[in-house]
Design an enzyme around this catalytic site. Structure first.
Site, PDB file in Angstrom:
ATOM      1  N   MET B   1       0.809  -1.216   0.000  1.00 19.57           N
ATOM      2  CA  MET B   1       0.000   0.000   0.000  1.00 19.57           C
ATOM      3  C   MET B   1       0.834   1.253   0.000  1.00 19.57           C
ATOM      4  SD  MET B   1       0.061   1.662   3.189  1.00 19.57           S
ATOM      5  CE  MET B   1      -0.082   0.321   4.299  1.00 19.57           C
ATOM      6  N   PRO B   2       1.958   1.249   0.687  1.00 19.13           N
ATOM      7  CA  PRO B   2       2.691   2.496   0.448  1.00 19.13           C
ATOM      8  C   PRO B   2       3.050   2.590  -1.035  1.00 19.13           C
ATOM      9  CG  PRO B   2       3.589   1.352   2.359  1.00 19.13           C
ATOM     10  CD  PRO B   2       2.669   0.397   1.663  1.00 19.13           C
ATOM     11  N   PHE B   3       2.856   3.763  -1.559  1.00 20.38           N
ATOM     12  CA  PHE B   3       3.249   4.036  -2.943  1.00 20.38           C
ATOM     13  C   PHE B   3       4.411   5.027  -2.850  1.00 20.38           C
ATOM     14  CE2 PHE B   3       2.387   6.718  -6.851  1.00 20.38           C
ATOM     15  CZ  PHE B   3       2.982   5.829  -7.723  1.00 20.38           C
ATOM     16  N   THR B  72       3.323   7.712  -0.108  1.00 24.36           N
ATOM     17  CA  THR B  72       1.906   7.785   0.227  1.00 24.36           C
ATOM     18  C   THR B  72       1.529   6.480   0.919  1.00 24.36           C
ATOM     19  OG1 THR B  72       1.588   9.107  -1.772  1.00 24.36           O
ATOM     20  CG2 THR B  72      -0.387   8.248  -0.708  1.00 24.36           C
TER      21      THR B  72
END
Lengths: 129, 129, 129
Positions: B1-3, B72
Site C-alpha cells: 500500500m505504500p506508494f 503515500t
C-alpha cells in the site's frame, strides 16, 4: 518543508522552470510563513502530449503553456493565507516570465509535521512532548 | 500500500535507485508494519538542474546527491514508528550506497484505507461494515 | 479538480496513456460527480526498470505492464462511490486497451476544497463565508 513538484512542457527551458521554482519559494516565505532556505523542489519536463488539460474549465481557457505546481506542506494555513499565496505566485510568474495567468495551476497537499525527514534520518519537526 | 516515489539525479544509476527502493521497502516491513510484498515504487531520474535544494536548512548541508523519497501510505502510524522508519532508511542507504546522510529527504503523505485499488478494480482495504 | 498523475512504462505509447487518462476522466464524471471539463493530468513515461512491483500481492500477480494512477481530489466521496470509481476505470481500461486488470493500480489523495488554484491566482473553490 514544502516539497514542490513542478511539471511543465519542454517548450520551456529548465532555467525558466527554475525561475518558477524561485517564485514559488519567494511566495512561500512572504505569504505563508515558510522559513528561509526551506526550498526543496523537483522539476519534471514533459513532452507536450503528456500534459492533459481541458480547453476550458470554470471559464478559464488553458493553453499548451500550462504549468502544474503541486506543493506538499504542513497543514494549518488559513484560507486567507492560501489565497494570498496563489495570487502572489501567479502575479510574479506572469510578470517575470510572461506566462498566461490562466496557465498557472496550483494544488496543495497538506500533511502533519511529523511527516518529514530533512536528512540524517531525523524527524526535525517532531512534536514536543 | 505504500506508494513510493523516488526522484534523484542521473549521476546515480537506475540500479542504485532500485537499491534505495529495496531499502525503503525493507524499512517499511521492519519499522512500520507494512506487509511483505507490498512494494510499489516509481523512480524518476532527473537532470541535475531539475532538483532544487537549499545550500543549508536547519543546519543540514545538501549536495547534488540529494534523494527525494515521497511515500503515500495509510494514516495512523505513531510518531515513534515514523522516527524509527526515517532512521532505518537513512542508516541503510548510507551503509549500502555511501550516500551522504544529509541527502536523504523523506516525506510521508497519509491517506485512508479506502483510497487504494491494487488491481482488478477492487478496493482491497475496504472498511468492514 | 482532480489532478491525475499517470506513470507507466515506455512499452506503451503516449496515445495509449492519453486513452487511460480519457477513461479516468470519464469514470470521474460518471462515478464520483466530477464536473465536465475538470481534466488535469500529467503523464510520465518510464523505463521498465523504473517501475517497481512485487510479483504478487494480496493474491494479485503483476506484470511489467503496470499502470500507476495517483489522483489528488477533494475529500468527502463515500466508500461506495470510490468502489464504483475503481471498478469503472478498470473495466474500461481492460476493454479498450487490453491491459491486464491486475495491472491497474489506483491511489487517491484527498485534500480540502481551498487547496486549488485553477489559474489566474484565484481560489476558485473558496469556502463561502
Amino acid at each position: 518543508m514544502p516539497f514542490v513538484r513542478i511539471d511543465l512542457g519542454k517548450q520551456y527551458s529548465v532555467a525558466e522552470a527554475q525561475t518558477i521554482g524561485d517564485i514559488v519559494y519567494q511566495a512561500m516565505t512572504s505569504s505563508i510563513n515558510v522559513p528561509a532556505d526551506d526550498k526543496f523542489q523537483v522539476i519534471t519536463m514533459h513532452d507536450e502530449n503528456e500534459l492533459i488539460i481541458p480547453q476550458n474549465y470554470l471559464g478559464i481557457e488553458y493553453s499548451r503553456g500550462i504549468v502544474f505546481i503541486q506543493i506538499t506542506l504542513n497543514e494549518g494555513r488559513s484560507v486567507e493565507l492560501k489565497k494570498k499565496f496563489y495570487k502572489s505566485i501567479c502575479e510574479m510568474v506572469v510578470e517575470k516570465l510572461k506566462i498566461r495567468s490562466e496557465d498557472i495551476f496550483i494544488n496543495l497537499v497538506e500533511v502533519s509535521k511529523e511527516n518529514w525527514s530533512f536528512g540524517n534520518g531525523e524527524m526535525q519537526y517532531a512534536p514536543k512532548v
